[in-house]
Design a protein around this motif. Structure first.
Motif, PDB file in Angstrom:
ATOM      1  N   VAL A  16       1.031  -1.336   0.033  1.00 51.56           N
ATOM      2  CA  VAL A  16       0.133   0.084   0.224  1.00 51.56           C
ATOM      3  C   VAL A  16       0.735   1.070  -0.169  1.00 51.56           C
ATOM      4  N   HIS A  17       1.674   1.165   0.463  1.00 47.78           N
ATOM      5  CA  HIS A  17       2.554   1.913   1.245  1.00 47.78           C
ATOM      6  C   HIS A  17       3.126   2.339  -0.800  1.00 47.78           C
ATOM      7  N   LEU A  18       3.916   1.315  -1.565  1.00 50.90           N
ATOM      8  CA  LEU A  18       3.898   1.599  -2.607  1.00 50.90           C
ATOM      9  C   LEU A  18       2.870   1.907  -4.034  1.00 50.90           C
ATOM     10  N   GLY A  19       1.530   1.567  -3.388  1.00 48.80           N
ATOM     11  CA  GLY A  19       0.993   0.983  -4.434  1.00 48.80           C
ATOM     12  C   GLY A  19       0.131   2.194  -4.119  1.00 48.80           C
ATOM     13  N   THR A  25       3.451  10.722  -1.934  1.00 46.43           N
ATOM     14  CA  THR A  25       4.306  11.626  -1.882  1.00 46.43           C
ATOM     15  C   THR A  25       4.818  12.675  -2.982  1.00 46.43           C
ATOM     16  N   ALA A  26       4.273  12.191  -4.739  1.00 48.09           N
ATOM     17  CA  ALA A  26       4.528  13.021  -5.689  1.00 48.09           C
ATOM     18  C   ALA A  26       3.535  14.184  -5.342  1.00 48.09           C
ATOM     19  N   VAL A  40      -4.193  15.237 -12.518  1.00 52.49           N
ATOM     20  CA  VAL A  40      -3.588  14.439 -11.900  1.00 52.49           C
ATOM     21  C   VAL A  40      -3.621  13.363 -11.616  1.00 52.49           C
ATOM     22  N   THR A  41      -3.217  11.714 -12.945  1.00 51.96           N
ATOM     23  CA  THR A  41      -3.824  11.360 -13.228  1.00 51.96           C
ATOM     24  C   THR A  41      -2.912  10.170 -12.626  1.00 51.96           C
ATOM     25  N   GLN A  70     -10.072  10.004  -5.628  1.00 51.09           N
ATOM     26  CA  GLN A  70     -11.221  11.038  -4.968  1.00 51.09           C
ATOM     27  C   GLN A  70     -10.710  12.665  -4.412  1.00 51.09           C
ATOM     28  N   SER A  71     -10.154  12.258  -3.117  1.00 52.22           N
ATOM     29  CA  SER A  71     -10.280  12.777  -2.410  1.00 52.22           C
ATOM     30  C   SER A  71      -9.199  14.213  -2.987  1.00 52.22           C
ATOM     31  N   ILE A  72      -8.259  13.950  -3.599  1.00 44.25           N
ATOM     32  CA  ILE A  72      -7.770  14.647  -4.163  1.00 44.25           C
ATOM     33  C   ILE A  72      -7.829  15.760  -5.096  1.00 44.25           C
TER      34      ILE A  72
END
Length: 126
Positions: A16-19, A25-26, A40-41, A70-72
């Motif tokens: 989950v940290h990676l995916g 982070t980005a 953002v895609t 969705q939150s972003i």
């Protein structure tokens, strides 16, 4: 690739940290540079809706990614920045409708949808 009985909690959290976390982070790194009209895609998967028990972590990651997108979108929409996840409803391959170039075109299209009809999740069925 592990079933829920073989997958450890630590492995799931690492995945989950990676995916999912990598997008966060980005986003936080580029946020100062995003202006109105920026997009953002992210690439989603049918695994969010129909998880495969042999890859239990993938479904969790893709569901989490969709939720984060969705939150972003909700957070950045007042500034004219939108976020979208393209849900790939097929298996990537070297020919047919799910080749990397066709999926890339679909991501491009999702990021350029009309503002008045904006959807944070766009299905791609090929």
């Amino acid at each position: 690739q592990k079933t829920p009985l073989a997958l450890t909690a630590d492995e799931l959290l690492t995945d989950v940290h990676l995916g999912v976390g990598a997008l966060l982070t980005a986003l936080q790194a580029v946020r100062p540079y995003l202006r109105a009209g920026a997009r953002v895609t992210a690439t989603g998967s049918m695994a969010a809706d129909k998880p495969w028990n042999e890859a239990a972590s993938l479904g969790v990651q893709k569901a989490g990614l969709r939720n984060l997108v969705q939150s972003i979108d909700t957070t950045l929409e007042p500034d004219g920045v939108r976020a979208v996840s393209l849900t790939v409803r097929g298996t990537l391959g070297t020919d047919g409708p799910f080749t990397p170039d066709r999926v890339a075109d679909a991501i491009w299209d999702a990021g350029h949808q009309a503002e008045s009809d904006w959807q944070t999740e766009v299905p791609y069925t090929g």
